[in-house]
Write a protein that holds these residues in place. Structure first.
Motif, short mmCIF file in Angstrom:
data_model
loop_
_atom_site.label_atom_id
_atom_site.label_comp_id
_atom_site.label_asym_id
_atom_site.label_seq_id
_atom_site.Cartn_x
_atom_site.Cartn_y
_atom_site.Cartn_z
N PRO A 68 -9.19 17.81 50.50
CA PRO A 68 -9.92 17.95 49.23
C PRO A 68 -8.96 18.03 48.06
O PRO A 68 -7.91 18.66 48.14
CB PRO A 68 -10.68 19.27 49.43
N LYS A 69 -9.33 17.39 46.97
CA LYS A 69 -8.48 17.38 45.79
C LYS A 69 -8.58 18.72 45.08
O LYS A 69 -9.65 19.25 44.86
CB LYS A 69 -8.91 16.24 44.85
N VAL A 70 -7.42 19.26 44.71
CA VAL A 70 -7.36 20.52 44.00
C VAL A 70 -6.66 20.27 42.67
O VAL A 70 -5.64 19.60 42.60
CB VAL A 70 -6.57 21.58 44.82
N ASP A 71 -7.24 20.82 41.59
CA ASP A 71 -6.65 20.63 40.27
C ASP A 71 -5.26 21.24 40.23
O ASP A 71 -5.01 22.33 40.76
CB ASP A 71 -7.54 21.28 39.20
N GLU A 72 -4.36 20.57 39.53
CA GLU A 72 -2.97 21.01 39.46
C GLU A 72 -2.83 22.40 38.85
O GLU A 72 -1.90 23.14 39.17
CB GLU A 72 -2.16 19.99 38.65
N ILE A 73 -3.77 22.76 37.97
CA ILE A 73 -3.68 24.06 37.31
C ILE A 73 -3.63 25.19 38.33
O ILE A 73 -2.98 26.22 38.11
CB ILE A 73 -4.86 24.25 36.32
N HIS A 78 -1.06 29.61 41.18
CA HIS A 78 -0.55 30.16 42.44
C HIS A 78 0.90 30.60 42.28
O HIS A 78 1.29 31.69 42.74
CB HIS A 78 -0.68 29.12 43.55
N MET A 79 1.70 29.78 41.62
CA MET A 79 3.11 30.08 41.49
C MET A 79 3.37 31.27 40.56
O MET A 79 4.13 32.18 40.89
CB MET A 79 3.86 28.86 40.96
N VAL A 80 2.71 31.31 39.42
CA VAL A 80 3.03 32.34 38.42
C VAL A 80 2.39 33.70 38.72
O VAL A 80 2.81 34.72 38.17
CB VAL A 80 2.63 31.90 37.00
N TRP A 114 -4.75 24.94 50.18
CA TRP A 114 -5.14 25.00 48.78
C TRP A 114 -6.61 25.35 48.59
O TRP A 114 -6.98 25.98 47.59
CB TRP A 114 -4.79 23.70 48.07
N THR A 115 -7.45 24.97 49.52
CA THR A 115 -8.87 25.32 49.40
C THR A 115 -9.04 26.83 49.43
O THR A 115 -9.76 27.41 48.60
CB THR A 115 -9.68 24.68 50.53
N LYS A 116 -8.37 27.49 50.37
CA LYS A 116 -8.44 28.95 50.46
C LYS A 116 -7.73 29.60 49.29
O LYS A 116 -8.16 30.64 48.78
CB LYS A 116 -7.83 29.42 51.78
N THR A 117 -6.64 28.99 48.83
CA THR A 117 -5.87 29.56 47.73
C THR A 117 -6.67 29.55 46.44
O THR A 117 -6.65 30.53 45.68
CB THR A 117 -4.56 28.78 47.55
N VAL A 118 -7.38 28.46 46.18
CA VAL A 118 -8.21 28.39 44.96
C VAL A 118 -9.28 29.48 44.99
O VAL A 118 -9.51 30.17 43.99
CB VAL A 118 -8.85 27.00 44.83
N LYS A 119 -9.92 29.64 46.13
CA LYS A 119 -10.95 30.67 46.26
C LYS A 119 -10.36 32.06 46.03
O LYS A 119 -10.95 32.90 45.32
CB LYS A 119 -11.58 30.60 47.65
N LYS A 120 -9.18 32.30 46.58
CA LYS A 120 -8.53 33.60 46.43
C LYS A 120 -8.14 33.84 44.98
O LYS A 120 -8.34 34.94 44.45
CB LYS A 120 -7.30 33.65 47.34
N LEU A 121 -7.59 32.83 44.33
CA LEU A 121 -7.19 32.98 42.93
C LEU A 121 -8.39 33.31 42.05
O LEU A 121 -8.31 34.16 41.15
CB LEU A 121 -6.51 31.70 42.44
N ASN A 122 -9.50 32.62 42.28
CA ASN A 122 -10.70 32.86 41.48
C ASN A 122 -11.28 34.25 41.70
O ASN A 122 -11.90 34.82 40.79
CB ASN A 122 -11.76 31.79 41.77
#
Length: 224
Positions: A68-73, A78-80, A114-122
């Protein structure tokens, strides 16, 4: 003289014709005419087969499913937002922040889902403020957000205190089309800077925007 040889050769020709016809009929059966299993087999729980089904199955075995495509933002976020790993984009060779950056650059040596990371970040950081520690507009925005007593609290990134501050500013400008600080992101989407935040507050829309992002607003924004 024996005449068996010519008789043998003539008997082979019909056999070749029959083999050819059998191959042709099989080809037409599979690829020329839609077909499916008998109703008795379908009722037994077996799904219908057709040319499209077979082609899809064959293709799925040959090619792995695309990620799945994840936005670069979210790579940047994730990094910062990591507190353990001190990673700076200024250490990446030949990095052009004006162009799209591969997500592996933001992951570094990690293997990231990245799918799990996006969910976690949000969930953990629904509100992220890219700020400059000496900027009066950044201070004004951070002070306003404090009056809302948001949970989880906004994640503040003081860009000027990072070694890669110039690179991050360029990436943010490219990804959000907002070129100054602060740059306020809600679930990966920039709402602008201090002026936009103040406008949402004045119009009494900010609480709704924050709650829609999954944050809990414990005050009404007036400090009461």
């Amino acid at each position: 003289m024996s005449t068996a040889a010519p008789t043998s050769r003539t008997s082979i020709r019909p056999r070749r014709i029959l083999i050819f016809l059998a191959i042709l009929i099989g080809f037409l059966f599979f690829f020329g005419v839609p077909w499916e299993l008998p109703p008795s087999l379908r009722d037994a729980g077996m799904s219908a087969l057709s040319r499209a089904n077979i082609a899809h199955l064959a293709k799925s075995r040959e090619e792995p499913a695309p990620l799945p495509k994840v936005d670069e933002i979210f790579g940047l976020l994730h990094m910062v937002t990591e507190d353990v790993v001190d990673r700076a984009l200024s250490e990446v060779e030949d990095l052009d922040p004006s162009q799209p950056i591969d997500m592996t650059v933001y992951a570094g040596y990690e293997k990231v889902d990245w799918t799990k990371t996006v969910k976690k970040l949000n969930e953990i950081y629904p509100v992220v403020v890219f700020s400059k520690s000496y900027c009066p507009f950044s201070r004004r925005a951070k002070k306003l957000l404090e009056t809302y007593n948001i949970r989880p609290p906004p994640k503040i990134i003081e860009v000027d205190l990072r070694r890669d501050s110039v690179i991050i500013k360029s990436i943010l400008s490219r990804l959000t089309q907002h070129h100054t600080f602060p740059n306020i992101l809600i679930r990966g989407q920039s709402i602008g800077g201090s002026d936009e935040l103040q406008a949402l507050h004045a119009q009494r829309h900010l609480t709704k925007v924050l709650e829609k992002a999954g944050a809990v607003v414990q005050k009404d924004g007036s400090g009461k």
